[in-house]
Design an enzyme around this catalytic site. Structure first.
Site, PDB file in Angstrom:
ATOM      1  CG  ASP A  22      -0.374  -0.044   2.506  1.00  0.00           C
ATOM      2  OD1 ASP A  22       0.861  -0.186   2.584  1.00  0.00           O
ATOM      3  OD2 ASP A  22      -1.110   0.072   3.513  1.00  0.00           O
ATOM      4  CB  SER A  23       4.594   1.677  -0.281  1.00  0.00           C
ATOM      5  OG  SER A  23       4.754   0.502  -1.058  1.00  0.00           O
ATOM      6  CG  ASP A  70       0.477  -3.987   2.123  1.00  0.00           C
ATOM      7  OD1 ASP A  70       0.519  -4.823   3.061  1.00  0.00           O
ATOM      8  OD2 ASP A  70       1.361  -3.154   1.921  1.00  0.00           O
ATOM      9  CE  LYS A  95       3.410  -5.806   3.706  1.00  0.00           C
ATOM     10  NZ  LYS A  95       2.914  -4.647   4.493  1.00  0.00           N
ATOM     11  CD  GLU A 139       0.752  -1.363   8.104  1.00  0.00           C
ATOM     12  OE1 GLU A 139       0.404  -0.590   9.031  1.00  0.00           O
ATOM     13  OE2 GLU A 139       1.207  -0.947   7.027  1.00  0.00           O
ATOM     14  CD  GLU A 154       8.116  -0.109   7.322  1.00  0.00           C
ATOM     15  OE1 GLU A 154       7.173  -0.852   7.001  1.00  0.00           O
ATOM     16  OE2 GLU A 154       8.252   1.047   6.884  1.00  0.00           O
TER      17      GLU A 154
HETATM   18  O1  KIV Z   1       3.562  -1.039   1.592  1.00  0.00           O
HETATM   19  C1  KIV Z   1       4.712  -1.506   1.501  1.00  0.00           C
HETATM   20  O2  KIV Z   1       5.414  -1.344   0.501  1.00  0.00           O
HETATM   21  C2  KIV Z   1       5.224  -2.273   2.625  1.00  0.00           C
HETATM   22  C3  KIV Z   1       6.682  -2.586   2.651  1.00  0.00           C
HETATM   23  C4  KIV Z   1       7.445  -1.351   2.939  1.00  0.00           C
HETATM   24  C5  KIV Z   1       6.991  -3.677   3.578  1.00  0.00           C
HETATM   25  O3  KIV Z   1       4.485  -2.593   3.504  1.00  0.00           O
END
Ligand code: KIV
Length: 278
Positions: free
Chosen positions: A44-45, A83, A113, A115, A182
């Site tokens: 989600d970056s 994410d 993924k 958090e 992280e």
């Molecule tokens: O959103 C993302 O790219 C991430 C990585 C930095 C692990 O969660």
């Protein structure tokens, strides 16, 4: 050869590092996969790296689905993790499982993924039981960075480190196949990695993790707004793109582009078009 879920534990046991890079579009996904990256992460970056937001919080399910599907089209054989965006797993396990399944069915990812540590372990257990492979993510969790006091290194004191250890263990017991660590001191990340059988994937967490992840636009030197200490730019694409664009603009303005090499040539006498017009 493309790797599968069966490989991650084996790689940790054999001390083989797992290489993870984020991807958000088809051509980049293809390049990363062809270059031997083990896992493509549609992070989600996306929010910061591509969509121009200041954080990951505004990213929606629709955006994650759109970009996950593009990454899948670019790398049909890759192992892809998507994410779960903020808000897609906080409002109850039924909605969380439904959103995760949507990411797999419509986004084409192999796993999701999310958090959080011990507090999300019961949810993770339900998701894994429902058949959704889950990667955990502890330490600096960008979706809740404001609760952590901003984007800063986590686990600096013993109570914080203890919470992270408990989180890693709880995620492992809940059935995650890997855990992102992280922004942790490298000594703590190495200790956590040794305490769990699930592979750890570090970002800003030193070399003692079982694998590493970098955001592709950081690694390629495309994101210039802020370069964290842990980012290594393997190429600086942004200045190269600026220079290429300057050259193009100059050639268009002076008439040097397009030249004959970049133009199509007639095979018909077009003068006939105008015959008899006047
Ligand atoms: O959103 C993302 O790219 C991430 C990585 C930095 C692990 O969660």
């Amino acid at each position: 050869m493309a790797k599968t879920m069966a490989d991650w534990r084996r790689m940790k046991e054999n001390s083989e590092k797992i290489v993870v890079v984020t991807a958000y579009d088809a051509p980049t996904a293809r390049i990363l996969h062809e270059s031997g990256v083990d896992i493509l992460l549609v992070g989600d970056s996306l929010g910061n790296a591509v969509l121009g937001y200041d954080s990951t919080v505004p990213v929606t399910m629709a955006q994650m689905l759109h970009h996950s599907a593009a990454v899948r089209r670019g790398a049909p054989e890759a192992f892809i993790v998507s994410d779960m965006p903020f808000g897609s797993y906080q409002c109850g396990w039924r909605e969380a499982i439904a959103n995760a399944i949507l990411l797999m069915k419509e986004g084409g990812c192999d796993a999701v993924k999310l958090e959080g540590g011990a507090e999300v372990a019961p949810l993770v257990e339900r998701m894994v039981t429902a058949g959704v492979p889950v990667m955990g993510h502890i330490g600096l969790t960008p979706q809740t960075a404001s609760l952590l006091g901003g984007y800063r290194v986590q686990g600096r004191d013993l109570p914080a480190a203890k919470k992270l250890l408990a989180g890693a263990r709880a995620l492992q017991d809940a059935g995650v196949f890997a855990i992102v660590l992280e922004c942790l001191p490298k000594e703590l990340a190495a200790l956590l990695s040794a305490q769990v059988t699930a592979p750890t994937i570090g970002i800003g967490a030193g070399s003692g993790c079982d694998g590493q992840v970098l955001v592709c636009s950081d690694m390629f030197g495309l994101y210039e707004k802020f370069v964290p200490k842990f980012v290594k730019q393997y190429v600086k694409l942004a200045p190269m793109m600026r220079e290429a664009t300057r050259q193009y603009a100059e050639e268009v303005r002076t008439g040097r582009y397009p030249d004959d090499e970049h133009s199509f040539t007639a095979t018909t006498d077009y003068q006939a078009l105008l015959e008899g017009e006047n």
